[in-house]
Scaffold this motif. Structure first.
Motif, PDB file in Angstrom:
ATOM      1  N   LEU A 193       0.816  -1.212   0.000  1.00 19.61           N
ATOM      2  CA  LEU A 193       0.000   0.000   0.000  1.00 19.61           C
ATOM      3  C   LEU A 193       0.855   1.270   0.000  1.00 19.61           C
ATOM      4  O   LEU A 193       0.599   2.186  -0.801  1.00 19.61           O
ATOM      5  CB  LEU A 193      -0.964  -0.001   1.180  1.00 19.61           C
ATOM      6  CG  LEU A 193      -1.948   1.185   1.238  1.00 19.61           C
ATOM      7  CD1 LEU A 193      -2.747   1.291  -0.059  1.00 19.61           C
ATOM      8  CD2 LEU A 193      -2.872   1.059   2.440  1.00 19.61           C
ATOM      9  N   PRO A 194       1.894   1.387   0.858  1.00 16.48           N
ATOM     10  CA  PRO A 194       2.751   2.574   0.776  1.00 16.48           C
ATOM     11  C   PRO A 194       3.416   2.736  -0.594  1.00 16.48           C
ATOM     12  O   PRO A 194       3.569   3.856  -1.080  1.00 16.48           O
ATOM     13  CB  PRO A 194       3.790   2.340   1.877  1.00 16.48           C
ATOM     14  CG  PRO A 194       3.121   1.449   2.852  1.00 16.48           C
ATOM     15  CD  PRO A 194       2.254   0.550   2.008  1.00 16.48           C
ATOM     16  N   ALA A 195       3.799   1.622  -1.205  1.00 13.75           N
ATOM     17  CA  ALA A 195       4.426   1.697  -2.528  1.00 13.75           C
ATOM     18  C   ALA A 195       3.442   2.228  -3.566  1.00 13.75           C
ATOM     19  O   ALA A 195       3.800   3.044  -4.429  1.00 13.75           O
ATOM     20  CB  ALA A 195       4.949   0.319  -2.941  1.00 13.75           C
ATOM     21  N   ALA A 196       2.188   1.771  -3.491  1.00 11.07           N
ATOM     22  CA  ALA A 196       1.173   2.277  -4.420  1.00 11.07           C
ATOM     23  C   ALA A 196       0.947   3.776  -4.208  1.00 11.07           C
ATOM     24  O   ALA A 196       0.788   4.541  -5.178  1.00 11.07           O
ATOM     25  CB  ALA A 196      -0.131   1.508  -4.232  1.00 11.07           C
ATOM     26  N   LEU A 197       0.932   4.199  -2.953  1.00 11.76           N
ATOM     27  CA  LEU A 197       0.770   5.631  -2.669  1.00 11.76           C
ATOM     28  C   LEU A 197       1.950   6.431  -3.216  1.00 11.76           C
ATOM     29  O   LEU A 197       1.769   7.543  -3.731  1.00 11.76           O
ATOM     30  CB  LEU A 197       0.625   5.852  -1.166  1.00 11.76           C
ATOM     31  CG  LEU A 197      -0.675   5.343  -0.540  1.00 11.76           C
ATOM     32  CD1 LEU A 197      -0.627   5.493   0.981  1.00 11.76           C
ATOM     33  CD2 LEU A 197      -1.880   6.107  -1.103  1.00 11.76           C
ATOM     34  N   MET A 198       3.159   5.871  -3.127  1.00 12.16           N
ATOM     35  CA  MET A 198       4.330   6.553  -3.680  1.00 12.16           C
ATOM     36  C   MET A 198       4.247   6.630  -5.204  1.00 12.16           C
ATOM     37  O   MET A 198       4.689   7.602  -5.813  1.00 12.16           O
ATOM     38  CB  MET A 198       5.606   5.835  -3.264  1.00 12.16           C
ATOM     39  CG  MET A 198       6.001   6.041  -1.813  1.00 12.16           C
ATOM     40  SD  MET A 198       6.301   7.778  -1.384  1.00 12.16           S
ATOM     41  CE  MET A 198       4.717   8.208  -0.625  1.00 12.16           C
ATOM     42  N   GLY A 199       3.655   5.599  -5.820  1.00 13.39           N
ATOM     43  CA  GLY A 199       3.428   5.668  -7.262  1.00 13.39           C
ATOM     44  C   GLY A 199       2.480   6.797  -7.618  1.00 13.39           C
ATOM     45  O   GLY A 199       2.717   7.547  -8.571  1.00 13.39           O
ATOM     46  N   MET A 200       1.410   6.922  -6.843  1.00  9.14           N
ATOM     47  CA  MET A 200       0.470   8.012  -7.077  1.00  9.14           C
ATOM     48  C   MET A 200       1.140   9.374  -6.875  1.00  9.14           C
ATOM     49  O   MET A 200       0.960  10.296  -7.684  1.00  9.14           O
ATOM     50  CB  MET A 200      -0.728   7.880  -6.141  1.00  9.14           C
ATOM     51  CG  MET A 200      -1.796   8.941  -6.347  1.00  9.14           C
ATOM     52  SD  MET A 200      -3.151   8.822  -5.140  1.00  9.14           S
ATOM     53  CE  MET A 200      -2.308   9.371  -3.642  1.00  9.14           C
ATOM     54  N   VAL A 201       1.922   9.492  -5.808  1.00 16.57           N
ATOM     55  CA  VAL A 201       2.626  10.750  -5.537  1.00 16.57           C
ATOM     56  C   VAL A 201       3.562  11.113  -6.687  1.00 16.57           C
ATOM     57  O   VAL A 201       3.667  12.286  -7.073  1.00 16.57           O
ATOM     58  CB  VAL A 201       3.408  10.648  -4.214  1.00 16.57           C
ATOM     59  CG1 VAL A 201       4.408  11.795  -4.071  1.00 16.57           C
ATOM     60  CG2 VAL A 201       2.449  10.646  -3.034  1.00 16.57           C
ATOM     61  N   THR A 202       4.226  10.112  -7.251  1.00 11.65           N
ATOM     62  CA  THR A 202       5.118  10.369  -8.375  1.00 11.65           C
ATOM     63  C   THR A 202       4.360  10.999  -9.540  1.00 11.65           C
ATOM     64  O   THR A 202       4.866  11.905 -10.213  1.00 11.65           O
ATOM     65  CB  THR A 202       5.788   9.063  -8.838  1.00 11.65           C
ATOM     66  OG1 THR A 202       6.434   8.435  -7.730  1.00 11.65           O
ATOM     67  CG2 THR A 202       6.821   9.337  -9.917  1.00 11.65           C
TER      68      THR A 202
END
Length: 205
Positions: free
Chosen positions: A117-126
């Motif tokens: 989940l944190p990785a997916a959020l970091m993808g969105m932030v990117t």
């Protein structure tokens, strides 16, 4: 030059043009245009790298990542009437950039040890970080908070990439599937004018 780097730079270029157009329409000078172009093109990746501990951020480690938004900003500053008329086309390319950034950001976050989940959020932030910083600097409410279906497709694409990566599927398949989900959703939202749900009725005072 690796294909992913080329696509990354193309995405940065398109994002930087959108930032430069906002600056021109805000009657900013050439420095302001370059600042918003760089912020929009590089902001999401910069935020991701700082948050996941990737030092130095890619935007500072590779000179090409700095020159591309400068070139996009100067191009827009000089030819902004023509670029403005192509804004619909720019929005389509922007969708491609969003699709690429969300999956690349998610996969990189996984590589640095983040959970799904944190990785997916970091993808969105990117994908959305640069645009948010652009709007804040330009003194307006970020577009993603005004009904645009932008962050949700980016998060969906990032989640697909994360799930595929954790399932140890081939990287090309994972990134292609995640990017396709984001891209198709975003393009349909542009074409059909889909909007995120907004509050009903008058705001309380």
């Amino acid at each position: 030059m690796p294909t992913l780097v080329v696509l990354d730079l193309v995405g940065i270029f398109v994002f930087a043009i959108s930032g430069a157009l906002v600056a021109v329409r805000k009657d900013l000078d050439v420095f302001g245009v370059l600042v918003l172009a760089g912020t929009t093109g590089l902001g999401g990746g910069f935020l991701r790298d700082v948050l996941i501990g990737a030092a130095p951020p890619t935007a500072l480690a590779d000179w090409r990542y700095l020159m591309v938004p400068i070139g996009a900003g100067l191009l827009t500053f000089r030819f902004h009437p023509t670029v403005g008329r192509l804004e619909r086309t720019v929005n389509v390319f922007d969708a491609f950039g969003l699709a690429l950034f969300c999956v690349v950001g998610a996969v990189k976050a996984l590589d640095y040890g983040l959970g799904p989940l944190p990785a997916a959020l970091m993808g969105m932030v990117t994908g959305i970080g640069g645009g948010m910083l652009r709007d804040v600097l330009a003194g307006r409410v970020p577009v993603i908070f005004r009904g645009e279906l932008y962050a949700i497709p980016a998060l969906a694409g990032a989640l697909v990439a994360v799930v595929g990566t954790r399932a140890e599927l081939p990287e090309l398949l994972v990134t292609s599937a995640g990017a396709a989900v984001c891209l198709v959703w975003r393009l349909l939202a542009i074409w059909r004018n889909w909007r995120a749900p907004m509050p009903m009725g008058p705001a309380s005072v």
